[in-house]
Design an enzyme around this catalytic site. Structure first.
Site, PDB file in Angstrom:
ATOM      1  N   CYS A  60      -2.488  32.860  10.693  1.00  0.00           N
ATOM      2  CA  CYS A  60      -2.238  33.519  11.980  1.00  0.00           C
ATOM      3  C   CYS A  60      -1.712  32.545  13.022  1.00  0.00           C
ATOM      4  O   CYS A  60      -2.375  32.291  14.040  1.00  0.00           O
ATOM      5  CB  CYS A  60      -3.508  34.204  12.448  1.00  0.00           C
ATOM      6  SG  CYS A  60      -4.004  35.444  11.270  1.00  0.00           S
ATOM      7  N   GLU A  61      -0.565  31.966  12.745  1.00  0.00           N
ATOM      8  CA  GLU A  61       0.132  31.056  13.660  1.00  0.00           C
ATOM      9  C   GLU A  61       1.610  31.283  13.421  1.00  0.00           C
ATOM     10  O   GLU A  61       2.052  31.244  12.271  1.00  0.00           O
ATOM     11  CB  GLU A  61      -0.136  29.587  13.300  1.00  0.00           C
ATOM     12  CG  GLU A  61      -1.559  29.124  13.426  1.00  0.00           C
ATOM     13  CD  GLU A  61      -1.957  28.813  14.848  1.00  0.00           C
ATOM     14  OE1 GLU A  61      -1.058  28.496  15.660  1.00  0.00           O
ATOM     15  OE2 GLU A  61      -3.154  28.905  15.146  1.00  0.00           O
TER      16      GLU A  61
ATOM     17  N   ARG B  91       2.674   7.794  -0.163  1.00  0.00           N
ATOM     18  CA  ARG B  91       3.660   8.846  -0.376  1.00  0.00           C
ATOM     19  C   ARG B  91       4.575   8.543  -1.573  1.00  0.00           C
ATOM     20  O   ARG B  91       4.853   9.423  -2.384  1.00  0.00           O
ATOM     21  CB  ARG B  91       4.514   8.938   0.885  1.00  0.00           C
ATOM     22  CG  ARG B  91       5.469  10.102   0.937  1.00  0.00           C
ATOM     23  CD  ARG B  91       6.421   9.934   2.140  1.00  0.00           C
ATOM     24  NE  ARG B  91       5.720   9.668   3.374  1.00  0.00           N
ATOM     25  CZ  ARG B  91       5.245  10.592   4.205  1.00  0.00           C
ATOM     26  NH1 ARG B  91       5.399  11.863   3.922  1.00  0.00           N
ATOM     27  NH2 ARG B  91       4.624  10.249   5.317  1.00  0.00           N
TER      28      ARG B  91
ATOM     29  N   TYR C  54       0.175  14.151   1.052  1.00  0.00           N
ATOM     30  CA  TYR C  54      -0.135  14.725   2.366  1.00  0.00           C
ATOM     31  C   TYR C  54      -0.029  16.245   2.389  1.00  0.00           C
ATOM     32  O   TYR C  54       0.321  16.832   3.409  1.00  0.00           O
ATOM     33  CB  TYR C  54       0.752  14.086   3.453  1.00  0.00           C
ATOM     34  CG  TYR C  54       0.620  12.582   3.484  1.00  0.00           C
ATOM     35  CD1 TYR C  54      -0.558  11.984   3.911  1.00  0.00           C
ATOM     36  CD2 TYR C  54       1.657  11.756   3.058  1.00  0.00           C
ATOM     37  CE1 TYR C  54      -0.703  10.601   3.914  1.00  0.00           C
ATOM     38  CE2 TYR C  54       1.524  10.374   3.060  1.00  0.00           C
ATOM     39  CZ  TYR C  54       0.345   9.805   3.483  1.00  0.00           C
ATOM     40  OH  TYR C  54       0.199   8.450   3.481  1.00  0.00           O
TER      41      TYR C  54
ATOM     42  N   GLU D 285       0.812  -1.220   0.000  1.00  0.00           N
ATOM     43  CA  GLU D 285       0.000   0.000   0.000  1.00  0.00           C
ATOM     44  C   GLU D 285       0.840   1.263   0.000  1.00  0.00           C
ATOM     45  O   GLU D 285       0.785   2.047   0.945  1.00  0.00           O
ATOM     46  CB  GLU D 285      -0.849   0.052   1.262  1.00  0.00           C
ATOM     47  CG  GLU D 285      -1.722  -1.123   1.498  1.00  0.00           C
ATOM     48  CD  GLU D 285      -2.321  -1.084   2.892  1.00  0.00           C
ATOM     49  OE1 GLU D 285      -3.403  -1.623   3.053  1.00  0.00           O
ATOM     50  OE2 GLU D 285      -1.709  -0.508   3.809  1.00  0.00           O
ATOM     51  N   PRO D 286       1.607   1.503  -1.040  1.00  0.00           N
ATOM     52  CA  PRO D 286       2.374   2.749  -1.074  1.00  0.00           C
ATOM     53  C   PRO D 286       1.450   3.943  -1.278  1.00  0.00           C
ATOM     54  O   PRO D 286       0.509   3.878  -2.078  1.00  0.00           O
ATOM     55  CB  PRO D 286       3.280   2.562  -2.291  1.00  0.00           C
ATOM     56  CG  PRO D 286       2.544   1.610  -3.174  1.00  0.00           C
ATOM     57  CD  PRO D 286       1.775   0.701  -2.263  1.00  0.00           C
TER      58      PRO D 286
ATOM     59  N   ARG E  20       2.420  20.080   6.906  1.00  0.00           N
ATOM     60  CA  ARG E  20       3.401  19.084   7.349  1.00  0.00           C
ATOM     61  C   ARG E  20       4.520  19.690   8.193  1.00  0.00           C
ATOM     62  O   ARG E  20       5.085  19.014   9.036  1.00  0.00           O
ATOM     63  CB  ARG E  20       3.966  18.279   6.170  1.00  0.00           C
ATOM     64  CG  ARG E  20       2.910  17.323   5.584  1.00  0.00           C
ATOM     65  CD  ARG E  20       3.490  16.380   4.540  1.00  0.00           C
ATOM     66  NE  ARG E  20       4.414  15.427   5.100  1.00  0.00           N
ATOM     67  CZ  ARG E  20       5.718  15.474   4.953  1.00  0.00           C
ATOM     68  NH1 ARG E  20       6.284  16.437   4.232  1.00  0.00           N
ATOM     69  NH2 ARG E  20       6.480  14.567   5.516  1.00  0.00           N
TER      70      ARG E  20
HETATM   71  C1  LIG Z   1      -0.884   5.768   5.533  1.00  0.00           C
HETATM   72  C2  LIG Z   1      -1.006   4.348   5.234  1.00  0.00           C
HETATM   73  C3  LIG Z   1      -0.389   3.817   4.097  1.00  0.00           C
HETATM   74  C4  LIG Z   1       0.492   4.618   3.185  1.00  0.00           C
HETATM   75  O1  LIG Z   1       1.591   5.131   3.806  1.00  0.00           O
HETATM   76  P1  LIG Z   1       2.716   5.891   2.952  1.00  0.00           P
HETATM   77  O2  LIG Z   1       3.714   6.279   3.937  1.00  0.00           O
HETATM   78  O3  LIG Z   1       2.053   7.065   2.337  1.00  0.00           O
HETATM   79  O4  LIG Z   1       3.214   4.932   1.939  1.00  0.00           O
HETATM   80  C5  LIG Z   1      -0.574   2.487   3.836  1.00  0.00           C
HETATM   81  N1  LIG Z   1      -1.342   1.711   4.642  1.00  0.00           N
HETATM   82  C6  LIG Z   1      -1.967   2.200   5.720  1.00  0.00           C
HETATM   83  C7  LIG Z   1      -2.798   1.319   6.543  1.00  0.00           C
HETATM   84  C8  LIG Z   1      -1.814   3.525   6.056  1.00  0.00           C
HETATM   85  O5  LIG Z   1      -2.425   3.993   7.143  1.00  0.00           O
END
Ligand SMILES: *Cc1c(COP(=O)(O)O)cnc(C)c1O
Length: 432
Positions: free
Chosen positions: A362-363, A294, A391, A291-292, A331
């Site tokens: 305003c921070e 970023r 993000y 699950e990439p 971030r």
């Molecule tokens: C955030 C998240 C991701 C992706 O993370 P990256 O750092 O963006 O690759 C994958 N799986 C789960 C469950 C997440 O919460």
């Protein structure tokens, strides 16, 4: 020269992204502006997919974690590349559905899904619901029975591995709000429960130990721990779990000192661990999911701002203020994240000073960064902040009632709007 290799300088000395002059993008669409290079997104998708083919015989699926950057156009690109998708809310699920994303390739995550969200997932027929806790399992079983459905589920497991990253983006340790603990027997009990449930099918186990991870070892360790657990389930309960989701979290280059490993190296090493562990434990090799988030979106994006005030405080610092800030990029204020920035219309000049880039909110903490080497910036210049594709838009807010910027996709020398800029009327749209 730049942290992302899709950035360059043209004959006018202006910064380009995907071959397009960024100052022209700023003039055409206004600032602040998110720009996403579609070619980079597609290349990253293909790199992930090809690595699974090469090192794991294609027995896996890459599912883009859409929380990194989600809009309908992004879902269409991801679908077109043949990837799956991870969603964490009704909003992300709905975005995917409206974009025509194949629902069976969607995984639904989250530590506190509401009944409404679970019902929507059942209605849409999402491929996998990643169950985080026992009360969710109870609720899901009941809702599935009411609707006459039998969803595939995975369990989110805390493998007890330290991902060596920022505390806010670490998720694999026992003290985490995400998932079931292994150490306490909680995860094993949940598996027992699921196997006795009529209305869910246990399709896999899931772990995700954190984000912006540079070190491959914790990811290998997590895979080992998860396979050990699959073996325990097989030996003690006689059920072999077929799917193993190893999460995302692969680091990217924000500044030149970042040194992420190529994804292929991760896949090669983790595949080797999975294969050898499986033969050691007498397991068949699971179908793996990655699950990439970023690492697919971040380097594809930049944010363009117009420089306003320049404030020199002698012997202290120079502030360069831009027309955005924490509302479009929170971030820095969240994690003190570092970025690389360039004055887009002076990109070929030397970065002659070190400045603090400040937003307009305003921070006092509303900064893009401190001690940033930059060309001499003055009012009216266009500032590009690099590697903002993940993000940033997805974490943006209307703080100070700022309008969210537009998102533009660039490809083959052309640009197109993917998300329109908000207007003042959008700001009051839901006000009574
Ligand atoms: C955030 C998240 C991701 C992706 O993370 P990256 O750092 O963006 O690759 C994958 N799986 C789960 C469950 C997440 O919460």
């Amino acid at each position: 020269m730049f942290v992302s290799n899709n950035l360059d300088i043209n004959e006018k000395g202006n910064l380009t992204i995907g071959g397009i002059d960024t100052t022209e993008l700023a003039a055409e669409y206004g600032t602040p502006l998110y720009v996403m290079d579609e070619a980079v997104i597609r290349e990253s998708c293909q790199r992930f997919k090809n690595s699974i083919d090469k090192y794991y015989g294609g027995q896996g699926r890459v599912c883009y974690a859409s929380k990194a950057f989600s809009c309908m156009e992004m879902c269409r690109v991801i679908a077109d590349e043949g990837l799956g998708l991870e969603v964490v809310s009704a909003g992300e699920m709905y975005t995917a559905m409206k974009a025509g994303f194949p629902m069976e390739k969607i995984g639904f995550q989250g530590n506190n899904k509401t009944d409404e969200e679970l019902e929507l997932a059942l209605e849409f027929g999402v491929g996998n619901i990643v169950v985080d806790n026992i009360s969710e399992l109870d609720r899901l079983e009941k809702l599935a029975a009411e609707k006459g459905k039998r969803p595939h589920i995975m369990f989110r497991i805390k493998p007890g591995i330290d991902a060596h990253t920022h505390a806010f983006i670490k998720t694999g340790q026992i003290d985490s709000k995400f998932g079931f603990a292994l150490e306490t027997g909680e995860a094993f009990d949940a598996v027992k429960r699921a196997l006795s449930c009529k209305n869910v099918e246990l399709a896999g186990l899931h772990c995700h130990i954190g984000s912006q991870i540079f070190d491959i070892t914790p990811l290998e360790e997590a895979a080992e721990v998860m396979l050990g657990f699959i073996a325990k389930i097989k030996n003690e309960l006689g059920y072999e779990v077929k799917g193993l989701n190893l999460g995302g979290g692969f680091g990217i280059k924000y500044v030149n000192s970042d040194d992420p490993k190529p994804f292929e190296m991760y896949m090669e090493r983790v595949s080797a661990v999975v294969k050898s562990k499986c033969s050691e434990l007498g397991l068949s090799q699971p179908f793996i999911y990655l699950e990439p988030g970023r690492s697919i979106a971040a380097s594809a994006g930049i944010t363009l701002y117009t420089v306003g005030a320049r404030k020199v405080i002698p012997n202290i610092r120079t502030y360069i203020s831009v027309d955005g800030g924490m509302a479009d990029n929170p971030r820095y204020i969240l994690y003190q994240s570092e970025y690389d920035a360039v004055v887009a219309n002076k990109a070929s000049e030397e970065r002659s000073e070190k400045v603090t880039i400040a937003g307009k909110c305003c921070e006092s903490g509303d900064l893009i960064g401190e001690n940033m080497p930059l060309q001499h910036a003055e009012a009216g210049d266009i500032l590009a902040v690099c590697a903002t594709g993940a993000y940033n838009y997805s974490m943006s807010s209307n703080y100070n009632r700022l309008c969210k910027p537009a998102v533009v996709f660039v490809k083959d020398g052309k640009s197109r709007i993917a998300v329109k800029r908000e207007t003042l009327d959008d700001i009051i749209r839901n006000d009574i």
